[in-house]
Design an enzyme around this catalytic site. Structure first.
Site, PDB file in Angstrom:
ATOM      1  N   CYS A  23       7.773  14.489  -9.715  1.00  0.00           N
ATOM      2  CA  CYS A  23       8.033  15.123  -8.414  1.00  0.00           C
ATOM      3  C   CYS A  23       9.234  16.056  -8.530  1.00  0.00           C
ATOM      4  CB  CYS A  23       8.254  14.061  -7.338  1.00  0.00           C
ATOM      5  SG  CYS A  23       6.709  13.212  -6.923  1.00  0.00           S
ATOM      6  N   GLU A  33      -6.850   5.012  15.865  1.00  0.00           N
ATOM      7  CA  GLU A  33      -6.403   3.615  15.853  1.00  0.00           C
ATOM      8  C   GLU A  33      -5.512   3.359  17.053  1.00  0.00           C
ATOM      9  OE1 GLU A  33      -4.162   2.375  12.435  1.00  0.00           O
ATOM     10  OE2 GLU A  33      -5.550   3.279  11.033  1.00  0.00           O
ATOM     11  N   GLU A  67      -2.874   7.602   6.932  1.00  0.00           N
ATOM     12  CA  GLU A  67      -1.480   7.791   7.367  1.00  0.00           C
ATOM     13  C   GLU A  67      -0.565   8.181   6.202  1.00  0.00           C
ATOM     14  OE1 GLU A  67      -0.080   4.430   9.603  1.00  0.00           O
ATOM     15  OE2 GLU A  67      -1.221   5.015  11.369  1.00  0.00           O
ATOM     16  N   CYS A  96       8.288  10.551  -2.951  1.00  0.00           N
ATOM     17  CA  CYS A  96       8.517  10.029  -4.294  1.00  0.00           C
ATOM     18  C   CYS A  96       9.626  10.841  -4.968  1.00  0.00           C
ATOM     19  CB  CYS A  96       7.218  10.125  -5.090  1.00  0.00           C
ATOM     20  SG  CYS A  96       7.362   9.504  -6.772  1.00  0.00           S
ATOM     21  N   CYS A 101      10.289  10.611  -8.474  1.00  0.00           N
ATOM     22  CA  CYS A 101      10.151  10.456  -9.931  1.00  0.00           C
ATOM     23  C   CYS A 101      10.356  11.815 -10.620  1.00  0.00           C
ATOM     24  CB  CYS A 101       8.776   9.880 -10.264  1.00  0.00           C
ATOM     25  SG  CYS A 101       7.451  11.071 -10.099  1.00  0.00           S
ATOM     26  N   GLU A 111      -1.435  -8.444   7.679  1.00  0.00           N
ATOM     27  CA  GLU A 111      -1.655  -8.112   9.091  1.00  0.00           C
ATOM     28  C   GLU A 111      -2.540  -9.139   9.797  1.00  0.00           C
ATOM     29  OE1 GLU A 111      -0.595  -3.733   9.819  1.00  0.00           O
ATOM     30  OE2 GLU A 111      -2.581  -3.721   8.904  1.00  0.00           O
ATOM     31  N   LYS A 112      -2.454 -10.392   9.361  1.00  0.00           N
ATOM     32  CA  LYS A 112      -3.360 -11.375   9.966  1.00  0.00           C
ATOM     33  C   LYS A 112      -3.008 -11.681  11.422  1.00  0.00           C
ATOM     34  CE  LYS A 112      -1.067 -15.211   7.546  1.00  0.00           C
ATOM     35  NZ  LYS A 112      -0.235 -14.305   6.716  1.00  0.00           N
ATOM     36  N   ARG A 147       0.859  -1.198   0.000  1.00  0.00           N
ATOM     37  CA  ARG A 147       0.000   0.000   0.000  1.00  0.00           C
ATOM     38  C   ARG A 147       0.890   1.241   0.000  1.00  0.00           C
ATOM     39  NH1 ARG A 147      -2.222  -0.118   6.322  1.00  0.00           N
ATOM     40  NH2 ARG A 147      -0.178  -0.461   7.255  1.00  0.00           N
ATOM     41  N   CYS A 184       2.463   7.896  -6.527  1.00  0.00           N
ATOM     42  CA  CYS A 184       3.218   9.131  -6.704  1.00  0.00           C
ATOM     43  C   CYS A 184       2.271  10.290  -6.417  1.00  0.00           C
ATOM     44  CB  CYS A 184       3.747   9.226  -8.131  1.00  0.00           C
ATOM     45  SG  CYS A 184       4.231  10.914  -8.529  1.00  0.00           S
ATOM     46  N   HIS A 196      -2.017  -9.236  13.477  1.00  0.00           N
ATOM     47  CA  HIS A 196      -2.241  -8.011  14.259  1.00  0.00           C
ATOM     48  C   HIS A 196      -3.498  -8.215  15.100  1.00  0.00           C
ATOM     49  CE1 HIS A 196      -2.986  -3.832  15.263  1.00  0.00           C
ATOM     50  NE2 HIS A 196      -1.796  -3.535  14.797  1.00  0.00           N
TER      51      HIS A 196
END
Ligand code: GAL
Length: 686
Positions: A162, A304, A152, A157, A159, A352-353, A113, A117, A355
């Protein structure tokens, strides 16, 4: 915030909900259990882009329609996310330029995730398009409480797009190439630019990168990411003017949350204290105070936290029984009006199984679920705390610009960790049990009697003037070494170290004298009349070769080449005093020094309590809420200075009565406040 409050009064309970990972029959169980646990708000769709738009321009909202209705039928509100944090695979395949590029020039792949860009027009267009679709479709849904923009933000980047963006940003900031050359000090090492086309992002170079360039790259990235948020916020506000919008912060180096917070309707924060670290709860307290301070004391949302262990560290320790509850109340104690988790139900697949979740793989029989359910119901007893404010007489400086600069290259000591340094200073305040705001030197400092400034290497003229005014007006300043060294361009403030502070601290650092790793030097109170009589410390990491000018020494080195020279000084200026700490003091000594300054400023603990009991207070116009949080491993006894009612137990308590708190237990004592006499009493913002 106001609209949000109308929809969701009290302390909000809930978490991230990812129903797309589960079949329909599980959804029924989810809502049943959510009701049992008192869940009132879920963050939905945070990572749902691929499910909502399986191909470019093809949308499928059927499952989201269904779950929105199901949640609302069960009285559960939705914090609906714009799903831009995890672009779908088709976006990367159809438009490879939407993928971010790392500093070495490697384009990221898909399957994780944050791989976007931030400059890509296609990424921007497609993420705005899906945000607009969501707003148009669900804007009038009765269950929609707020917008959760992205997740979050932390994608930098390198590239070519940018790179172009960086040049444009620099042109706007500096106007001319001449000015850029001046600000970056390009006379050094033949870096002078003669054409804008020569100016680039700090991609890898042979040696060190020009620190001013690197500093501007951090500023640029923070601004670029913020622009994404602002664009989406404006779009959402345009379609749903009454629905508040936020994004969830973490203490991220790339995003200057002081600036970002001003663009949001409410501050939201994700916090994952490591149960394996002894100072984790003090670090959490600091972050919570920072969140409360970002929008002038406005209540914020713990968006969270983990119900138990996380899964991203080397060893992921569980939260011991009662500690999740304690940590949740801690957030409320520091101004949060929400207790939320990542995530509702533990995933059975994916990264994240392992977590933890509110509802673990083991289901309703698990300790975590039992604690989650109990807490959700118990929080109703403290609903009235929501909107209450905190008043602090002490502030500590935390400054993103300084974070970027002070950890720059080729410094006298290159082991420096800003987060750790501020945490050490904050810990001294935390153990002193005083209320603390977290500010920058650009903020209004007039409410404070004591201001702690840890290693503020970067100081603008305005910062310097603000620190001076603070002291002259009667404040007590504590500032530690390697402060006031450079201006906003990372250029040495001339006139001898610490240039921006020299007249304020009344001392001159002839030379920095960092110590080798593990080396220590004893420090003791200076001879003569000295309020720090009996003070003893172990210094490490750093020594300033300090000449007291108009200051007087409070403590001196007892060994080494600086024997007899000042380690800690105090300077009277106007009606106040500035204490300068020219070394890294051990934790106990730093705390003793901070306590001394608090005493001199007549700042008292919020309430007397044994060490390890955290004490905070929130106030509405009519009530004071005293939070007592026992972080110790054993019972704690507190003699109350007021009468009131413990909201959690319902017990009526008398002033002078002894309250015994078990390990990890909490009390929230409400006492009436006399009607305000003065105009500045904190008020509710509902
Ligand atoms: C957060 C993130 C969540 C989840 C969580 C796990 O940083 O926003 O999506 O990954 O960490 O600890």
């Amino acid at each position: 915030m106001n609209t949000f409050r109308r929809r969701l009064p009290g302390v909000v309970y809930g978490g991230d909900y990812n129903p797309e990972q589960w079949p329909r029959e599980v959804w029924q169980e989810d809502v049943r259990l959510m009701r049992e646990a008192g869940v009132r708000l879920v963050s939905l769709g945070v990572f749902s882009w691929a499910m909502l738009e399986p191909a470019d321009g093809e949308f499928d909202f059927s499952w989201l329609d269904e779950i929105m209705d199901l949640l609302w039928a069960n009285g559960i509100h939705v914090n609906l996310a714009t799903p831009n944090a995890a672009p779908p695979p088709w976006l990367a395949t159809d438009f490879p330029e939407t993928l971010s590029v790392d500093r070495r020039g490697v384009r990221h792949g898909i399957g994780s995730r944050g791989h976007f860009c931030p400059s890509s027009p296609v990424y921007r267009d497609r993420s705005r398009r899906i945000a607009a679709k969501l707003a148009e479709r669900y804007g009038k849904h009765p269950g929609l409480a707020m917008w959760h923009i992205g997740n979050e933000y932390h994608s930098d980047c390198f590239c070519d797009l940018c790179d172009d963006g960086f040049r444009t940003w620099l042109r706007q900031r500096y106007g001319t190439l001449e000015e850029l050359n001046h600000r970056w000090g390009t006379a050094f090492w033949s870096q002078r630019y003669s054409d804008w086309a020569q100016v680039h992002l700090p991609r890898p170079v042979r040696g060190w990168v020009n620190p001013s360039r690197e500093l501007d790259f951090s500023r640029f990235t923070s601004d670029l990411l913020l622009d994404l948020v602002v664009q989406e916020r404006d779009l959402l506000h345009g379609i749903t003017p009454d629905v508040p919008a936020t994004t969830n912060f973490f203490q991220c180096r790339l995003t200057d949350s002081h600036r970002w917070a001003q663009e949001l309707d409410v501050v939201a924060f994700d916090c994952y204290p490591d149960p394996g670290k002894p100072d984790a709860m003090a670090v959490a307290a600091f972050q919570y105070d920072l969140m409360r301070s970002l929008r002038g004391g406005q209540p914020w949302m713990l968006m969270e936290q983990a119900a138990g262990a996380v899964s991203q560290w080397k060893t992921n320790q569980v939260k011991q029984p009662g500690r999740m509850r304690l940590g949740s109340y801690q957030a409320v104690a520091h101004g949060s009006d929400a207790v939320m988790f990542f995530q509702w139900r533990a995933s059975r697949q994916g990264q994240e199984k392992f977590h933890s979740a509110m509802l673990p793989h083991g289901g309703e029989k698990t300790r975590t679920w039992q604690e989650v359910k109990a807490l959700g119901n118990e929080l109703r007893t403290v609903d009235e705390v929501a909107t209450a404010r905190t008043r602090a007489q002490v502030a500590i400086v935390w400054d993103w610009q300084n974070w970027w600069a002070v950890e720059g290259c080729a410094h006298p000591d290159n082991t420096f960790d800003y987060r750790d340094t501020v945490a050490r200073h904050y810990r001294a305040l935390w153990h002193s049990q005083v209320a603390v705001d977290v500010v920058t030197l650009d903020d209004d400092l007039s409410p404070y009697r004591v201001l702690v400034v840890p290693n503020q290497y970067l100081m603008t003229r305005h910062h310097s003037a603000a620190a001076r005014k603070f002291v002259e007006d009667g404040g007590r300043l504590v500032v530690s070494y390697f402060s006031g060294i450079v201006d906003e361009d990372d250029r040495i403030v001339e006139g001898g170290y610490p240039g921006a502070l020299r007249e304020i601290v009344g001392a001159h650092v002839q030379e920095f004298s960092p110590l080798p790793a593990e080396a220590t030097v004893p420090v003791q109170a200076a001879a003569g009349e000295n309020a720090l009589d009996g003070f003893f410390a172990t210094a490490s990491v750093w020594q300033d070769d300090l000449d007291t000018e108009t200051a007087r020494p409070l403590a001196v080195y007892r060994k080494g080449h600086l024997t007899g020279k000042a380690a800690v000084t105090e300077h009277r200026l106007g009606r106040g005093r500035a204490v300068y700490v020219g070394t890294r003091l051990d934790d106990d000594a730093l705390e003793a020094l901070v306590r001394h300054v608090l005493d001199c400023a007549d700042v008292r603990p919020v309430h007397a309590a044994p060490r390890g009991v955290e004490v905070t207070e929130r106030q509405t116009r009519t009530s004071a809420y005293l939070f007592l949080l026992n972080h110790r491993q054993d019972k704690a006894t507190i003699t109350l200075d007021r009468s009131g009612t413990d909201l959690i137990s319902g017990r009526r308590l008398q002033a002078g009565e002894t309250l015994v708190l078990d390990a990890a237990d909490v009390a929230v004592v409400r006492s009436p406040l006399a009607p305000p006499q003065d105009a500045d009493r904190p008020s509710s913002d509902s």
